[in-house]
Design a protein around this motif. Structure first.
Motif, PDB file in Angstrom:
ATOM      1  N   VAL B  10      35.213   7.773  -7.906  1.00 24.93           N
ATOM      2  CA  VAL B  10      33.758   7.564  -7.948  1.00 24.93           C
ATOM      3  C   VAL B  10      33.074   8.593  -7.053  1.00 24.93           C
ATOM      4  O   VAL B  10      33.507   8.827  -5.921  1.00 24.93           O
ATOM      5  N   ARG B  11      32.015   9.212  -7.574  1.00 26.50           N
ATOM      6  CA  ARG B  11      31.255  10.189  -6.794  1.00 26.50           C
ATOM      7  C   ARG B  11      30.080   9.501  -6.099  1.00 26.50           C
ATOM      8  O   ARG B  11      29.485   8.584  -6.661  1.00 26.50           O
ATOM      9  N   GLU B  14      26.998   9.024  -8.010  1.00 22.89           N
ATOM     10  CA  GLU B  14      27.049   8.029  -9.088  1.00 22.89           C
ATOM     11  C   GLU B  14      26.673   6.627  -8.608  1.00 22.89           C
ATOM     12  O   GLU B  14      26.497   5.726  -9.416  1.00 22.89           O
ATOM     13  N   THR B  15      26.568   6.462  -7.286  1.00 25.54           N
ATOM     14  CA  THR B  15      26.154   5.161  -6.754  1.00 25.54           C
ATOM     15  C   THR B  15      24.633   5.040  -6.813  1.00 25.54           C
ATOM     16  O   THR B  15      23.926   6.045  -6.930  1.00 25.54           O
ATOM     17  N   VAL B  21      28.361   1.751  -8.535  1.00 23.85           N
ATOM     18  CA  VAL B  21      28.205   2.762  -9.589  1.00 23.85           C
ATOM     19  C   VAL B  21      27.057   2.354 -10.511  1.00 23.85           C
ATOM     20  O   VAL B  21      27.044   1.229 -11.024  1.00 23.85           O
ATOM     21  N   HIS B  22      26.101   3.254 -10.703  1.00 23.20           N
ATOM     22  CA  HIS B  22      24.995   2.952 -11.634  1.00 23.20           C
ATOM     23  C   HIS B  22      25.559   2.817 -13.054  1.00 23.20           C
ATOM     24  O   HIS B  22      26.402   3.616 -13.471  1.00 23.20           O
ATOM     25  N   ASN B  25      26.636   5.527 -15.712  1.00 21.64           N
ATOM     26  CA  ASN B  25      27.803   6.405 -15.588  1.00 21.64           C
ATOM     27  C   ASN B  25      28.964   6.004 -16.488  1.00 21.64           C
ATOM     28  O   ASN B  25      29.851   6.818 -16.748  1.00 21.64           O
ATOM     29  N   TYR B  29      32.126   8.140 -17.991  1.00 25.43           N
ATOM     30  CA  TYR B  29      33.544   7.884 -17.722  1.00 25.43           C
ATOM     31  C   TYR B  29      34.303   7.711 -19.048  1.00 25.43           C
ATOM     32  O   TYR B  29      35.433   8.177 -19.188  1.00 25.43           O
ATOM     33  N   TYR B  70      31.685   3.950  -4.175  1.00 31.74           N
ATOM     34  CA  TYR B  70      32.174   5.218  -3.635  1.00 31.74           C
ATOM     35  C   TYR B  70      33.418   4.933  -2.791  1.00 31.74           C
ATOM     36  O   TYR B  70      33.432   3.986  -1.986  1.00 31.74           O
TER      37      TYR B  70
ATOM     38  N   ASP D  16      20.880   6.718  -4.379  1.00 33.77           N
ATOM     39  CA  ASP D  16      22.295   6.560  -4.056  1.00 33.77           C
ATOM     40  C   ASP D  16      22.458   5.418  -3.055  1.00 33.77           C
ATOM     41  O   ASP D  16      21.499   4.717  -2.746  1.00 33.77           O
TER      42      ASP D  16
END
Lengths: 136, 136, 136, 136
Positions: B10-11, B14-15, B21-22, B25, B29, B70, D16
């Protein structure tokens, strides 16, 4: 039936190498529509979060109906679908010059800051607005 | 049944402000999973595009099953669902340490560079791979 | 000099209608590189956040050196640039098969959960790792 | 000095886990500002691409000056910085209620569809608009 319309200019970054809006952007356009619907017909979503009520997405679906590209201005029509207990559903229609581009819906849980389900009845000022918007 | 597994850290980007995670995304994935499935069991998708066969997404759905943040490393399990004429469907399961995080599916049109439907039968080398993968 | 190398397959969603990686993805690739650098040479960034130390980006710059497309696998080389008081800088080089794709750097503030500057000296276990990594 | 102002409501997906706009969104906001600048003072960028003139980003820099969150409406002020041969630079200031949020700049190559440099002088109708906008 309450509804809202949000205008979204397609961003270059949202296109992909097929020259169209990448399909992962539609839930983001829906969210922009939802933000405006809450603002117009319920209460601004950031204020709802401050009250301690969150509406994370449980599931969603997207159907691509037409082509959207950089340079296009899209309209997102947002309308409530249903409310049952601690869940609500919202539906969306994305058009360009009246032509269908995409449609879809999102289902949300109503939860507190601890992410545990919370009945909107606990939110005195908000509940009548919700029942009116969702025609419960 | 052919399947592939793709590892996705997880980046931070992307949170979202809920710390997870939103939801937008997950189709990205899924796409990473699909890329790996094509590479392992069909042919690299960029090569398929060079042959003149594209598989744009017609519709998709996503269900959120658990929390991804994350620091988590996710697994995307990708498997074919069905192929009918010029449409294919693929399904996905996203897990973290064996726990369900999300699942979903995508439906794709098979089209040429002109975005007109094209039967995969026209792609001699690819067709047997597709029928095998989709168990048609 | 401590360094880390992170492998990143380009995602379809990251391309734009010019058929290349949209330039806004490079700070996200840098972040993936930074995540791995922290994990290998300092401590996992999520653990650092749990200790109460955050490193938000104050500024960054990106130079595009070459073409990256869907189907390419990129390498991000991450190395510390400098640490001065409550600021650190990190630099990045993105390559594909040894060819330059992009380079850049980020400058970070070191702050507490209240987003007020905090000297890393206050983080006993972390400080020697930082001074070693940044060769202060 | 020609300038344009673009209004951007922050999207939830752009935040984020620190609760603010992720820094990778600023080049996308800049791009939205640039799109509006071209539309108002030059020609719509999609039309310029149809003429065969592209302006890919060669480099850019971003400085974060303040906090932007979901619920905020941002303004992007876009203005030309310089034009030299086949390169142009544009600068941006992002504010919220008059407060600085971010600033930055982008440098672009002027290229043809083959991504080879092309002098804007070759584009009769566009060149006088460019020299006026960039005060060359």
């Amino acid at each position: 039936m309450l509804t809202s319309v949000t205008t979204i200019p397609v961003r270059y970054a949202e296109t992909d190498q097929m020259g169209v809006v990448h399909h992962s952007n539609y839930p983001i356009y829906f969210e922009a529509g939802r933000t405006e619907f809450f603002q117009q017909h319920l209460m601004p979503y950031p204020e709802m979060e401050k009250l301690g009520l969150f509406a994370p997405v449980l599931s969603y679906e997207v159907s691509i109906k037409g082509r959207a590209s950089y340079g296009h201005t899209l309209s997102v029509e947002t309308r409530p679908a249903w409310m049952k207990g601690v869940r609500v559903a919202i539906s969306y229609r994305v058009t360009r010059d009246g032509l269908d581009v995409a449609s879809g819906s999102t289902v949300h849980a109503l939860v507190g800051a601890d992410m545990k389900p919370v009945h909107p009845r606990s939110f005195g000022e908000l509940y009548p607005m919700l029942t009116r918007a969702f025609a419960v």
